[in-house]
Enzyme design. Structure first.
Site, mmCIF file in Angstrom:
data_model
loop_
_atom_site.group_PDB
_atom_site.id
_atom_site.type_symbol
_atom_site.label_atom_id
_atom_site.label_comp_id
_atom_site.label_asym_id
_atom_site.label_seq_id
_atom_site.Cartn_x
_atom_site.Cartn_y
_atom_site.Cartn_z
ATOM 1 N N HIS A 72 26.168 35.944 40.647
ATOM 2 C CA HIS A 72 25.114 36.095 40.144
ATOM 3 C C HIS A 72 23.917 35.910 41.273
ATOM 4 O O HIS A 72 23.689 35.008 42.308
ATOM 5 C CB HIS A 72 24.866 34.797 39.184
ATOM 6 C CG HIS A 72 25.410 35.214 37.743
ATOM 7 N ND1 HIS A 72 24.934 34.691 36.757
ATOM 8 C CD2 HIS A 72 26.498 35.955 37.358
ATOM 9 C CE1 HIS A 72 25.710 35.002 35.657
ATOM 10 N NE2 HIS A 72 26.655 36.104 35.979
ATOM 11 N N TYR A 201 17.447 30.943 30.816
ATOM 12 C CA TYR A 201 16.976 29.828 30.583
ATOM 13 C C TYR A 201 15.906 29.960 29.612
ATOM 14 O O TYR A 201 14.613 30.421 30.042
ATOM 15 C CB TYR A 201 16.722 28.935 31.788
ATOM 16 C CG TYR A 201 17.677 28.437 32.442
ATOM 17 C CD1 TYR A 201 18.368 27.215 32.402
ATOM 18 C CD2 TYR A 201 18.606 29.439 33.194
ATOM 19 C CE1 TYR A 201 19.118 26.527 33.031
ATOM 20 C CE2 TYR A 201 19.722 28.858 33.814
ATOM 21 C CZ TYR A 201 20.161 27.404 33.755
ATOM 22 O OH TYR A 201 21.394 26.997 34.687
ATOM 23 N N PRO A 295 22.765 18.875 32.793
ATOM 24 C CA PRO A 295 23.507 19.980 33.209
ATOM 25 C C PRO A 295 22.619 21.128 33.413
ATOM 26 O O PRO A 295 22.970 22.396 33.774
ATOM 27 C CB PRO A 295 24.467 20.396 32.111
ATOM 28 C CG PRO A 295 23.992 19.698 30.933
ATOM 29 C CD PRO A 295 23.466 18.699 31.513
ATOM 30 N N LYS A 299 24.513 21.476 38.660
ATOM 31 C CA LYS A 299 24.635 20.411 40.166
ATOM 32 C C LYS A 299 25.767 19.624 39.839
ATOM 33 O O LYS A 299 26.419 19.233 41.083
ATOM 34 C CB LYS A 299 23.655 19.611 40.193
ATOM 35 C CG LYS A 299 22.173 20.423 40.791
ATOM 36 C CD LYS A 299 22.238 20.973 42.155
ATOM 37 C CE LYS A 299 21.441 22.145 42.393
ATOM 38 N NZ LYS A 299 22.394 23.253 42.186
ATOM 39 N N TYR A 387 18.469 25.523 43.380
ATOM 40 C CA TYR A 387 19.494 26.231 42.256
ATOM 41 C C TYR A 387 20.983 26.725 43.144
ATOM 42 O O TYR A 387 22.033 26.317 42.575
ATOM 43 C CB TYR A 387 19.165 27.321 41.622
ATOM 44 C CG TYR A 387 19.851 27.580 40.458
ATOM 45 C CD1 TYR A 387 19.634 27.073 39.036
ATOM 46 C CD2 TYR A 387 21.159 28.470 40.397
ATOM 47 C CE1 TYR A 387 20.239 27.111 37.724
ATOM 48 C CE2 TYR A 387 21.789 28.703 39.219
ATOM 49 C CZ TYR A 387 21.350 28.140 37.895
ATOM 50 O OH TYR A 387 21.961 28.430 36.743
#
Length: 393
Positions: A72, A201, A295, A299, A387
């Site tokens: 990704h 998200y 979550p 991480k 991220y």
């Protein structure tokens, strides 16, 4: 038995540490309380940072990841009826992430350990660690119905927040910092192709939602729900309808998720926790034994991997030089990264979720922050760098 490093816990951090030590010629024994089937089916994280993938490859555990993992290069943020993509490689020095479930990482590492590594005992329930502050700590455990002991030079606790290893650090020595969030995640696995090739998200006045995946045929989806929610109260149809509502786009009112049979359903509470120090005497804590993150920032598994990478390097340094310098600084080294990851996870969680007591002012602040990420390369780079994972020192 006797070994150099006794590892409590056969999850990803314990198994990765055992693999790294094996490759460095350092002996270890892994004690896991559950049976192999349970460990290999335990559903957890699914996002691997660049550094985690790199170390799995270098450790010889990357073959199936490279065949089956989904690369990704970004995520999509949805808010206020809009969509904005954050491109990772262009913002984070080429780094990206992989979708590859923790269960698969564990299967790969177990296979390697059983084929090439040191002893790995399933169904080995640890009762205590004695002599943490001595030169020969002893792990007391039960296996095959018999009480046994493992004498170690060092002990590493990879057995989670409720594990035995944390108790080897006296209460007057350790401090735990915690935050509990006023919401949970209702998560489902569905036999349905992902609606998008990257994670989505979503911030919504109805609550947070996340569209993820486990494979090109299986979707992993989450909804923010009140704490104490019983998943049985949510029918499959209600879940799908709510997901569609939270992902809604003004520019594409016909946008819908691809639906399919729901094969698993569970509720995950959200909390943050850090225990300091991560070392006492000859006992070291790693992964969930030392820290927990919500979550939202992806991480948890990656922090655990970072811990054991630092620890494996420290054991290699000890073996080659005789110096305990890197072992002595393990806790401080890891905690710098842990707190950065805790902050990022907190930021993602509080920016994207709706607090039950949230005011209109609070909502406008969240939308302002999301808009800044969409319009400022500097804000987008901060998200992308965190991220994809900060490079290991």
């Amino acid at each position: 038995m006797r070994t150099t490093v006794g590892i409590i816990g056969g999850g990803p951090s314990g198994l990765l540490l055992a693999r790294l030590l094996h490759n460095a010629g350092i002996d270890s024994v892994v004690l896991e309380s559950r049976d192999r089937s349970y460990v290999e089916q335990r559903q957890r994280a699914g996002i691997l940072e660049q550094a985690t993938v790199d170390v799995l490859r270098s450790a010889g555990a990357g073959a199936r990841l490279d065949r089956e993992g989904l690369v990704h290069d970004g995520i999509e943020l949805r808010y206020d009826g809009r969509a904005h993509r954050v491109d990772f490689p262009s913002l984070a020095d080429g780094r990206r992430v992989w979708v590859y479930a923790q269960t698969e990482v564990v299967k790969d590492l177990i296979a390697l350990q059983l084929a090439e590594g040191g002893p790995l005992f399933f169904g080995a329930e640890v009762q205590a660690v004695d002599g943490a502050d001595t030169e020969r700590p002893v792990i007391r455990y039960t296996h095959d119905g018999r009480e046994q002991t493992l004498t170690c030079d060092y002990v590493v606790g990879c057995d989670g927040f409720h594990g035995v290893a944390r108790n080897a650090v006296p209460e007057h020595v350790r401090t735990t910092y915690e935050r509990t969030y006023p919401y949970s995640w209702l998560g489902i696995l569905a036999e349905a192709p992902p609606v998008h090739d990257e994670l989505i998200y979503a911030h919504s006045e109805r609550g947070f939602a996340l569209a993820s995946m486990r494979s090109p045929q299986v979707s992993r989806l989450y909804l923010q729900v009140p704490n104490g929610t019983d998943p049985a109260d949510w029918s499959d149809e209600r879940i799908w309808d709510e997901l569609d509502a939270r992902f809604a786009l003004d520019a594409d009112p016909e946008w819908r998720l691809k639906r399919g049979p729901v094969t698993a359903k569970s509720v995950l509470p959200m909390r943050s926790s850090v225990t300091e120090p991560m070392r006492y005497g000859r006992v070291f804590l790693a992964g969930d034994a030392a820290h927990i993150v919500p979550p939202t920032g992806a991480k948890g598994l990656n922090l655990a991997a970072a811990d054991v990478i630092v620890l494996a390097r420290a054991f290699e340094h000890l073996r080659s030089t005789g110096s305990t310098e890197q072992l002595d600084t393990y806790s401080d080294t890891c905690l710098r990264r842990v707190w950065r990851a805790e902050h990022f996870s907190y930021f993602m969680t509080t920016t994207l979720h709706t607090d039950p007591e949230q005011s209109g002012f609070d909502t406008r602040l969240q939308l302002s922050q999301l808009d800044r990420i969409a319009t400022s390369p500097h804000a987008a780079a901060e998200l992308a760098e965190n991220y994809t994972g900060l490079p290991l020192a």
